[in-house]
Design a protein around this motif. Structure first.
Motif, PDB file in Angstrom:
ATOM      1  N   GLY A  66       0.822  -1.212   0.000  1.00 58.08           N
ATOM      2  CA  GLY A  66       0.000   0.000   0.000  1.00 58.08           C
ATOM      3  C   GLY A  66       0.852   1.256   0.000  1.00 58.08           C
ATOM      4  N   HIS A  67       1.888   1.261   0.817  1.00 55.85           N
ATOM      5  CA  HIS A  67       2.786   2.417   0.857  1.00 55.85           C
ATOM      6  C   HIS A  67       3.489   2.602  -0.486  1.00 55.85           C
ATOM      7  N   ILE A  86      -5.479 -10.051  -5.363  1.00 50.76           N
ATOM      8  CA  ILE A  86      -6.010  -9.876  -4.003  1.00 50.76           C
ATOM      9  C   ILE A  86      -5.442  -8.618  -3.364  1.00 50.76           C
ATOM     10  N   VAL A  87      -4.118  -8.469  -3.408  1.00 50.50           N
ATOM     11  CA  VAL A  87      -3.471  -7.314  -2.772  1.00 50.50           C
ATOM     12  C   VAL A  87      -3.982  -6.009  -3.376  1.00 50.50           C
ATOM     13  N   CYS A  88      -4.001  -5.932  -4.706  1.00 53.18           N
ATOM     14  CA  CYS A  88      -4.420  -4.691  -5.358  1.00 53.18           C
ATOM     15  C   CYS A  88      -5.911  -4.435  -5.190  1.00 53.18           C
ATOM     16  N   GLY A  89      -6.726  -5.509  -5.209  1.00 52.49           N
ATOM     17  CA  GLY A  89      -8.147  -5.322  -4.992  1.00 52.49           C
ATOM     18  C   GLY A  89      -8.446  -4.722  -3.627  1.00 52.49           C
ATOM     19  N   CYS A  99      -9.052   3.258 -10.987  1.00 51.48           N
ATOM     20  CA  CYS A  99      -9.660   1.947 -11.196  1.00 51.48           C
ATOM     21  C   CYS A  99      -8.630   0.848 -10.969  1.00 51.48           C
ATOM     22  N   CYS A 100      -9.139  -0.349 -10.747  1.00 49.39           N
ATOM     23  CA  CYS A 100      -8.287  -1.528 -10.573  1.00 49.39           C
ATOM     24  C   CYS A 100      -8.949  -2.693 -11.300  1.00 49.39           C
ATOM     25  N   VAL A 101      -8.248  -3.259 -12.278  1.00 50.53           N
ATOM     26  CA  VAL A 101      -8.794  -4.353 -13.086  1.00 50.53           C
ATOM     27  C   VAL A 101      -8.195  -5.680 -12.628  1.00 50.53           C
ATOM     28  N   ALA A 120     -11.663  -8.895  -1.934  1.00 51.66           N
ATOM     29  CA  ALA A 120     -10.818  -8.185  -2.895  1.00 51.66           C
ATOM     30  C   ALA A 120     -11.475  -8.126  -4.273  1.00 51.66           C
ATOM     31  N   ALA A 121     -12.079  -9.244  -4.702  1.00 53.36           N
ATOM     32  CA  ALA A 121     -12.708  -9.262  -6.024  1.00 53.36           C
ATOM     33  C   ALA A 121     -13.893  -8.316  -6.090  1.00 53.36           C
ATOM     34  N   ARG A 122     -14.679  -8.269  -5.050  1.00 48.68           N
ATOM     35  CA  ARG A 122     -15.837  -7.371  -5.041  1.00 48.68           C
ATOM     36  C   ARG A 122     -15.413  -5.914  -5.026  1.00 48.68           C
ATOM     37  N   MET A 123     -14.248  -5.613  -4.447  1.00 45.08           N
ATOM     38  CA  MET A 123     -13.766  -4.237  -4.397  1.00 45.08           C
ATOM     39  C   MET A 123     -13.126  -3.786  -5.711  1.00 45.08           C
TER      40      MET A 123
END
Length: 347
Positions: A66-67, A86-89, A99-101, A120-123
């Motif tokens: 995140g940092h 998972i991490v990026c979601g 956005c995040c794909v 993560a997927a829902r986010m």
């Protein structure tokens, strides 16, 4: 590299060349990818993108990633492996991205924890998969709450570094001898075991009266290398199998081969199969959903074999190995089919 890294680099080049985008690659260990980033003018950085079982370690990964991502101030985040998805979601809104794909490239969602995957997927902003089976895995694991945009891999063949003669000299093969190859990292979901048992049958059938034949296995050891080496010794195949490890010049190896083979227990959209077909190789493959689509639409259904069936695999290989004209016709049809339906520009 694995197919995900190759496809990410291909898309990154297109975004840079056609859209003027600035690209930064991040991952836990850049390795070979970093060399390509330098060549294409992409920034590259190392940050954790794994997803360990221990929640304490997971929180550390999330804090560091995140940092790091927030410092990059990205406009869009495209993730290409399940841990990175998972991490990026979970993190992307914190980074300031628009956005995040989520890019689903596995044929299943097992081994990462149901709660974390669902959250993560829902986010994530959108879901993309390179195969119908990957999309179905998303819907099964997360629910049918977003459309899954299915975009198969686009083929982009690199120029060979060595020609056919040079590769065959390395493999100690004459130009007239028959070479089969499989390009896949050595891990559990690939079925190298069935292929090696099939190759023992091929060697027995081939005998000593015909030109020599060799199976080349290209791929980095990702957990099953020792098991495969032991099986080669047990089956007495040391003289008939070349275990090559990581190969930078996969295009050259495919160009030097006569028959491509891909034995697997799970598969989405196989980059290796597409590349072998685009090279002009006839391909024998395990009958899995997307492989069935590729090979059957190319009108070569007889080159598909049931999973875990060494006898069927051996017979399909021998059919091509024993008929040079059939190999030529099948390879030409494969190349025409893939270049029409799976070009980089189209995807």
């Amino acid at each position: 590299m694995g197919g995900a890294e190759r496809q990410a680099l291909s898309l990154a080049r297109w975004l840079k060349e056609e859209e003027g985008a600035k690209i930064t690659f991040v991952g836990p260990d850049q390795g070979v990818v970093q060399e390509h980033c330098s060549r294409f003018g992409f920034d590259a950085g190392v940050m954790p993108m794994d997803w360990p079982w221990d929640w304490g370690k997971r929180l550390r990964v999330l804090a560091l990633a995140g940092h790091g991502l927030r410092r990059l101030r990205p406009d869009a985040i495209l993730s290409y492996t399940t841990p990175a998805n998972i991490v990026c979601g979970l993190l992307w809104r914190f980074t300031g991205a628009r956005c995040c794909v989520w890019s689903q490239r596995r044929a299943d969602m097992q081994g990462y924890g149901r709660y974390a995957v669902r959250l993560a997927a829902r986010m994530a902003s959108a879901w993309v998969s390179n195969s119908d089976i990957g999309g179905e895995a998303m819907r099964t694991a997360v629910g049918n709450i977003k459309p899954v945009h299915v975009i198969p891999n686009g083929v982009e063949l690199a120029p060979p570094l060595l020609d056919r003669a040079a590769w065959r000299a390395q493999l100690q093969l004459d130009l007239g001898e028959v070479l089969c190859c499989m390009v896949a990292n050595l891990r559990e979901e690939k079925d190298h075991e069935s292929l090696l048992r099939a190759w023992r049958l091929v060697v027995d059938r081939w005998g000593n009266k015909r030109p020599k034949t060799v199976l080349a296995l290209a791929g980095e050891d990702q957990g099953t290398g020792r098991k495969i080496e032991a099986l080669i010794r047990t089956l007495g195949l040391e003289a008939y199998v070349r275990l090559l490890g990581y190969v930078a010049d996969t295009a050259g190896l495919m160009n030097a081969a006569d028959v491509g083979v891909h034995a697997s227990q799970k598969e989405g959209c196989s980059n290796a199969v597409l590349e072998m077909m685009a090279t002009g190789l006839p391909v024998v493959a395990t009958e899995l959903p997307f492989l069935r689509t590729m090979v059957r639409l190319a009108d070569h259904e007889h080159n598909l074999t049931p999973q875990k069936d060494p006898t069927a695999l051996a017979l399909a290989l021998l059919r091509l190995m024993e008929d040079e004209e059939l190999r030529k016709q099948t390879g030409q049809a494969n190349r025409a089919f893939v270049l029409e339906h799976f070009s980089r520009e189209r995807m």
